[in-house]
Structures are given as structure tokens and as C-alpha cells.
Scaffold this motif. Structure first.
Motif, PDB file in Angstrom:
ATOM      1  N   LEU A  90     109.391   5.583 -41.606  1.00 45.60           N
ATOM      2  CA  LEU A  90     110.007   4.430 -40.957  1.00 45.60           C
ATOM      3  C   LEU A  90     111.427   4.247 -41.498  1.00 45.60           C
ATOM      4  O   LEU A  90     111.666   4.473 -42.691  1.00 45.60           O
ATOM      5  CB  LEU A  90     109.182   3.173 -41.220  1.00 45.60           C
ATOM      6  CG  LEU A  90     107.788   3.141 -40.579  1.00 45.60           C
ATOM      7  CD1 LEU A  90     107.047   1.865 -40.982  1.00 45.60           C
ATOM      8  CD2 LEU A  90     107.868   3.257 -39.069  1.00 45.60           C
ATOM      9  N   PRO A  91     112.375   3.829 -40.649  1.00 41.96           N
ATOM     10  CA  PRO A  91     113.746   3.626 -41.116  1.00 41.96           C
ATOM     11  C   PRO A  91     113.811   2.654 -42.298  1.00 41.96           C
ATOM     12  O   PRO A  91     114.603   2.824 -43.211  1.00 41.96           O
ATOM     13  CB  PRO A  91     114.468   3.042 -39.903  1.00 41.96           C
ATOM     14  CG  PRO A  91     113.643   3.451 -38.729  1.00 41.96           C
ATOM     15  CD  PRO A  91     112.231   3.561 -39.216  1.00 41.96           C
ATOM     16  N   LYS A  92     112.951   1.624 -42.245  1.00 45.12           N
ATOM     17  CA  LYS A  92     112.866   0.631 -43.314  1.00 45.12           C
ATOM     18  C   LYS A  92     111.392   0.235 -43.429  1.00 45.12           C
ATOM     19  O   LYS A  92     110.746  -0.030 -42.409  1.00 45.12           O
ATOM     20  CB  LYS A  92     113.715  -0.590 -42.946  1.00 45.12           C
ATOM     21  CG  LYS A  92     113.739  -1.691 -43.977  1.00 45.12           C
ATOM     22  CD  LYS A  92     114.571  -2.869 -43.511  1.00 45.12           C
ATOM     23  CE  LYS A  92     113.636  -3.828 -42.820  1.00 45.12           C
ATOM     24  NZ  LYS A  92     114.224  -5.043 -42.328  1.00 45.12           N
ATOM     25  N   PRO A  93     110.836   0.204 -44.640  1.00 46.91           N
ATOM     26  CA  PRO A  93     109.441  -0.220 -44.776  1.00 46.91           C
ATOM     27  C   PRO A  93     109.224  -1.628 -44.219  1.00 46.91           C
ATOM     28  O   PRO A  93     110.130  -2.468 -44.273  1.00 46.91           O
ATOM     29  CB  PRO A  93     109.193  -0.196 -46.285  1.00 46.91           C
ATOM     30  CG  PRO A  93     110.215   0.743 -46.824  1.00 46.91           C
ATOM     31  CD  PRO A  93     111.417   0.570 -45.932  1.00 46.91           C
ATOM     32  N   VAL A  94     108.038  -1.868 -43.698  1.00 50.52           N
ATOM     33  CA  VAL A  94     107.681  -3.194 -43.190  1.00 50.52           C
ATOM     34  C   VAL A  94     106.638  -3.768 -44.145  1.00 50.52           C
ATOM     35  O   VAL A  94     105.530  -3.243 -44.258  1.00 50.52           O
ATOM     36  CB  VAL A  94     107.141  -3.132 -41.747  1.00 50.52           C
ATOM     37  CG1 VAL A  94     106.768  -4.526 -41.262  1.00 50.52           C
ATOM     38  CG2 VAL A  94     108.160  -2.483 -40.819  1.00 50.52           C
TER      39      VAL A  94
END
Length: 135
Positions: A90-94
Motif C-alpha cells: 500500500l502507498p501508505k499503511p492504513v
């Protein structure tokens, strides 16, 4: 296609470990509800790789590449596993905190049954988390 969220402790097996291996058996699941979800998985289904305990966040997407079969770590023959392969980070962790705060995810099974290590997601929940990862 079904969508899932599968948890692993990153100090035991992380998303980066999966990327390095290229493919892995998702073994060691010893919960009947989680096992039922794994039995429902089909080749080509997508799942979030969720780091539990450390990080507590969805970090990548993986694909189910082999459906339920015997768990190689189970000497009793009672439990099953699936095989997964990395699809994309993922581009940024959620984070769990962000998921809990988002009304669009209020019905998520994992948020209602937090100890469940394998949980289904609706296609809408999956797409929403992907969008959240984009910033």
C-alpha cells in the motif's frame, strides 16, 4: 472475487517477508471462524496483509494463489491453510485507528471481532481502504 483481511505479527512474518519469499503458506490459524473464512477463499481472491500487535495496520495486498488444503504445521490434520503471494504494498499503511474512525468501515467484521485473524471484507470496504492508503 471475495476480499479478505489477514493478520500476521510482523516480528514473526511480515509483508516484506512475503515479498522476499514470493509465495507462502498462510498456516498456524487455530480459530474455527477464521478457518471457515479460509475455506471460503478462492484462487484470485485478494486480501490485505495486516500487521497485528506491532504497527496495527494494513500494509499490503496479497492474492490467494492456492485454495484451502492441509496445514503443514498441524500434526493432527485438523486445520487448513491457504497459499498467498504478494500483489502490492500500500502507498501508505492504513492504521486500525483510522479504520475505526471511518464511518464507511463501521460494519467491518474485523472491527466487531478484533481477535479474528482472518476476516471477510465487502468489495466496498476493500476499495475504501485502498483509497485511504493513497493519502
Amino acid at each position: 472475487m471475495n476480499c479478505w483481511l489477514m493478520k500476521s505479527e510482523p516480528d514473526v512474518f511480515s509483508y516484506d517477508d512475503l515479498v522476499a519469499k514470493g509465495r507462502a503458506e498462510w498456516d498456524g490459524v487455530r480459530n474455527h471462524a477464521a478457518q471457515g473464512h479460509m475455506k471460503a477463499m478462492r484462487k484470485g481472491d485478494l486480501s490485505f496483509f495486516y500487521h497485528s500487535n506491532i504497527g496495527v495496520e494494513a500494509v499490503g495486498i496479497m492474492e490467494i494463489v492456492e485454495e484451502a488444503g492441509p496445514d503443514s504445521t498441524d500434526e493432527t490434520g485438523k486445520w487448513i491453510s491457504v497459499h498467498v503471494a504478494p500483489k502490492e504494498k500500500l502507498p501508505k499503511p492504513v492504521t486500525l485507528k483510522a479504520m475505526k474512525a471511518d464511518p464507511a468501515l463501521s460494519g467491518m467484521v474485523m472491527l466487531r471481532q478484533s481477535r479474528l485473524s482472518v476476516a471477510p471484507l465487502t468489495a466496498e470496504e476493500f476499495a475504501h481502504i485502498v483509497e485511504m492508503s493513497k493519502g
